[in-house]
Design an enzyme around this catalytic site. Structure first.
Site, short mmCIF file in Angstrom:
data_model
loop_
_atom_site.label_atom_id
_atom_site.label_comp_id
_atom_site.label_asym_id
_atom_site.label_seq_id
_atom_site.Cartn_x
_atom_site.Cartn_y
_atom_site.Cartn_z
N CYS A 2 -11.52 5.21 -0.54
CA CYS A 2 -12.84 5.58 -1.06
C CYS A 2 -12.93 5.39 -2.58
CB CYS A 2 -13.14 7.03 -0.77
SG CYS A 2 -12.97 7.46 0.96
N ARG A 27 -10.83 -1.91 -2.94
CA ARG A 27 -10.01 -0.81 -2.45
C ARG A 27 -10.10 -0.66 -0.93
NH1 ARG A 27 -8.73 2.81 -6.55
NH2 ARG A 27 -8.55 4.46 -5.02
N TRP A 73 -14.07 5.09 3.03
CA TRP A 73 -13.10 4.59 4.00
C TRP A 73 -12.87 5.74 4.96
CZ3 TRP A 73 -7.85 4.77 5.68
CH2 TRP A 73 -7.32 3.55 6.14
N ASN A 99 -13.74 11.85 -2.80
CA ASN A 99 -12.53 11.19 -2.30
C ASN A 99 -11.53 12.28 -1.97
OD1 ASN A 99 -13.75 8.84 -3.03
ND2 ASN A 99 -12.36 8.35 -4.72
N GLY A 100 -10.78 12.09 -0.89
CA GLY A 100 -9.77 13.08 -0.53
C GLY A 100 -10.11 13.74 0.79
N GLU A 480 9.50 -8.39 2.75
CA GLU A 480 8.23 -8.51 2.04
C GLU A 480 7.48 -9.78 2.48
OE1 GLU A 480 6.21 -6.83 0.54
OE2 GLU A 480 5.05 -8.13 -0.76
N LYS A 484 3.70 -9.80 4.05
CA LYS A 484 2.57 -10.58 3.53
C LYS A 484 1.91 -11.35 4.67
CE LYS A 484 1.86 -9.06 0.45
NZ LYS A 484 2.65 -8.03 -0.03
N GLU A 487 -0.05 -8.93 7.02
CA GLU A 487 -1.24 -8.21 6.56
C GLU A 487 -2.44 -9.11 6.28
OE1 GLU A 487 -0.67 -5.86 2.99
OE2 GLU A 487 0.76 -7.29 2.23
N HIS A 503 22.65 -9.76 17.52
CA HIS A 503 22.76 -8.46 18.19
C HIS A 503 21.49 -8.11 18.97
CE1 HIS A 503 26.59 -7.70 16.30
NE2 HIS A 503 26.05 -8.06 15.14
N LYS A 599 -6.59 -0.66 -0.48
CA LYS A 599 -5.71 -0.99 -1.61
C LYS A 599 -4.85 0.19 -2.02
CE LYS A 599 -3.94 -3.44 -4.87
NZ LYS A 599 -2.79 -4.26 -4.43
C1 F6R Z 1 1.12 -4.46 0.78
C2 F6R Z 1 0.74 -3.36 -0.08
C3 F6R Z 1 1.09 -1.98 0.35
C4 F6R Z 1 1.44 -1.14 -0.88
C5 F6R Z 1 1.63 0.33 -0.49
C6 F6R Z 1 2.02 1.17 -1.68
O1 F6R Z 1 0.79 -5.69 0.23
O2 F6R Z 1 0.15 -3.55 -1.09
O3 F6R Z 1 2.11 -1.96 1.29
O4 F6R Z 1 2.60 -1.67 -1.44
O5 F6R Z 1 0.47 0.83 0.08
O6 F6R Z 1 1.03 1.10 -2.67
P1 F6R Z 1 1.35 1.50 -4.16
O7 F6R Z 1 2.30 0.48 -4.71
O8 F6R Z 1 0.03 1.48 -4.85
O9 F6R Z 1 1.98 2.86 -4.13
#
Ligand code: F6R
Length: 604
Positions: A2, A27, A73, A99-100, A480, A484, A487, A503, A599
């Site tokens: 949000c 976000r 959100w 928010n929250g 990682e 990527k 997602e 295994h 985000k």
């Molecule tokens: C993936 C991604 C998320 C963040 C995670 C932590 O591309 O961006 O997995 O890494 O939500 O977010 P932060 O770094 O803001 O604590």
């Protein structure tokens, strides 16, 4: 997640609020809304869907010099017009964006309903609006304070009262709220992105603070009405940081920005004279740093994978046992906090709820925690004992790229620093400082050649599933890389330590299942090549991200410039970001706002 934006000044608030909402879109959200005060009454428009749809649906002549707006959100209640913010009290005089999450909202709601209050949404926020209206005493700030003393939960709030149209009242507990100070106008927002265009200075509210903001001034108090003193600081971000700058997507812009972002993380921190790194923000003496016996990293998602990478660097360079753990696991297992363990919390946003809660748990139990954080002034950066800012600039794309890479660079700086206080000799120190200094140019060289990656991405986009494998330093790179791909392209991808294939997962290897292998030219090269042979003999196609051409062992090879072995993972990750990006393009995905993701995950 949000987003909040508010405006009070002399301009028409509506375009400023819509522009702020657009800046918060990255976000992630599912509905949006706006409220302005006009001729003593509230005008509210809100609906499920995108900000541009809300903008198109607004009456042409909607205006007012004070207003609040929100991107939601969904947490309490489905995404719908009714559940979108702002929420009003029953009389329609108080508007709230939030928010929250209010934890006791259900109980409070039942009590209010028993007293004859009727609700028009399923949200916890509407409970707040009703409570604030019930506390009416002619002073909105006081009504907000009284209402908040009756609830439990996390909030960042902006409140409008049609009867006091010269002000917005704000409150913060666990969810960021910023005041943007402009010329004869003030803004408020949950994120710097919505402030940069109209404000010159920023004020961060602390948890437990309430603010009253008019066009010319603001004042702050604690929840029990004691005044607090705040200092406005210059806005560090620039408007251009929030623009795509000619690129089709923020993700591509941020991938290509990495040479500069790495440079910014390194700037002023490489000490060639003493062959170490200079880290001014750790707030720990050399003696205190030497006394730590182990390091434990906590973070979520990609930041956790950067933490795994960092733990590897710390172990090999500082010779300290180092581990990493998802923050959401850590916080709920009643962890033993050891005085001789250095805890490191990693977060791009600095607002991730689980990471913040883990930091608070460590502090409560007397542990020392450093932050590796991108957003200056964020909650985590303020909750830790000290740390390293990434200085990577705002990251807008939901899929983290430059922040991930800079987290790894920050860990390398920390590992060299701790190493040089312990057993890392000056020759190794020099070698690593040189290696770090060379990273921006090598990253730039790597990012220049995308053709092979585009071809590989087109190939991988035709498969429903892929394996990613790596070994020791290569394993977090594989994790990682798979993250990527999942997602943003929605292709199923799993990462394994390469030797684990035999295994179990090897049972799935077939001509239909490609494997992306991380193959650095280091002491494990032979072992990695043996894993490729196992895949080859089951006719599994292989795409290698490697330092060397691998002959017939791989169907495709993306070659990466060699760095120092301990730093290699940093560059090996870059082609995997581009691979995911181009695969998602080939599949026509929404790159910057992938489905179901936000985000900054500010709730559990
Ligand atoms: C993936 C991604 C998320 C963040 C995670 C932590 O591309 O961006 O997995 O890494 O939500 O977010 P932060 O770094 O803001 O604590």
């Amino acid at each position: 997640m949000c987003g909040i934006v508010g405006y009070v000044g002399r301009q028409n608030a509506v375009p400023v609020l819509l522009e702020g909402l657009a800046r918060l879109e990255y976000r992630g959200y599912d509905s949006a809304g706006i409220a302005v005060v006009r001729n003593g009454s509230l005008r509210v428009h809100k609906q499920a869907g995108k900000v541009r749809e809300l903008a198109a649906a607004l009456p042409k002549r909607l205006n007012g010099q004070v207003g609040i707006a929100h991107t939601r959100w969904a947490t309490h209640g489905v995404p719908s017009d009714a559940n979108a913010h702002p929420h009003l009290d029953m009389s329609g005089r108080i508007a709230v964006v939030h928010n929250g999450m209010i934890e006791d909202a259900a109980v409070l709601r039942r009590r209010l309903e028993a007293d004859g209050i009727s609700f028009s949404s399923e949200t916890d926020t509407e409970v707040l609006a009703q409570l604030i209206a019930l506390e009416d005493c002619g002073d909105l700030e006081e009504a907000v304070r009284r209402a908040l003393s009756k609830v439990h939960g996390a909030y960042g709030l902006a409140v409008l009262d049609a009867n006091q149209p010269d002000r917005i009242v704000l409150a913060r507990n666990g969810s960021p709220v910023l005041i943007g100070v402009g010329e004869r106008q003030m803004l408020c927002a949950s994120d710097m992105a919505a402030l940069v265009r109209h404000a010159q200075q920023v004020v961060h509210l602390e948890d437990g603070e309430v603010a009253s903001v008019t066009a010319d001034s603001f004042s702050t108090t604690t929840l029990d009405a004691r005044p607090t003193v705040k200092t406005a600081t210059s806005l560090s971000a620039e408007d251009a940081d929030y623009e795509r700058g000619g690129h089709e997507h923020f993700m591509l812009k941020e991938i290509l920005e990495q040479p500069d972002a790495i440079d910014a993380t390194l700037r002023g921190r490489l000490d060639t004279r003493f062959a170490t790194s200079r880290l001014g923000g750790l707030n720990l003496t050399a003696r205190e740093l030497r006394a730590f016996r182990r390091v434990h990293v906590i973070a979520c998602g990609s930041a956790f994978y950067a933490g795994l990478m960092g733990a590897g660097m710390l172990e090999s360079l500082a010779r300290l046992p180092a581990s990493a753990e998802p923050a959401a696991e850590f916080r709920y297992r009643n962890p033993v906090i050891e005085p001789d363990t250095l805890y490191v919390a990693v977060s791009q946003s600095g607002e991730t709820a689980d990471t913040l809660a883990a930091v608070e748990e460590i502090r409560r139990k007397g542990g020392r925690v450093l932050g590796i954080v991108n957003v200056p002034g964020s909650s985590i950066s303020r909750a830790v004992d000290g740390g390293i800012y990434l200085h990577a600039g705002p990251e807008i794309s939901v899929a983290s790229t430059k922040a991930f890479t800079c987290m790894a660079v920050a860990f390398a700086l920390l590992a060299v620093h701790l190493g040089r206080l312990r057993d890392l000799g000056p020759a190794d120190g020099e070698r690593l400082i040189r290696g770090l200094a060379e990273l921006p140019a090598k990253a730039a060289e790597l990012l220049q050649h995308q053709d092979e990656i585009v071809q590989a991405a087109n190939w991988i986009s035709a498969t429903p599933s892929a394996f990613y494998i790596g070994r020791v330093r290569g394993y977090p790179v594989a994790l990682e890389g798979a993250q990527k791909l999942k997602e943003i392209s929605y292709i199923h991808a799993e990462a394994y330590p390469a030797a684990e294939l035999k295994h179990g997962p090897l049972a799935l290897v077939s001509p239909q299942l490609p494997t992306v292998a991380i193959v650095p030219d280091d002491e494990l090269l032979e072992k990695n090549l043996a894993s490729l042979e196992q895949i080859n003999s089951r006719s599994g196609p292989v795409l290698a991200v490697a330092h060397l051409p691998l002959g017939s062992l791989a169907d495709r090879v993306i070659q990466v410039p060699k760095s120092e072995p301990e730093l290699d993972p940093i560059l090996l990750g870059l082609p995997l970001q581009l691979l995911a990006y181009h695969a998602a393009i080939a599949l026509g995905r929404d790159i910057d706002q992938p489905r179901n993701l936000a985000k900054s995950v500010t709730v559990e």
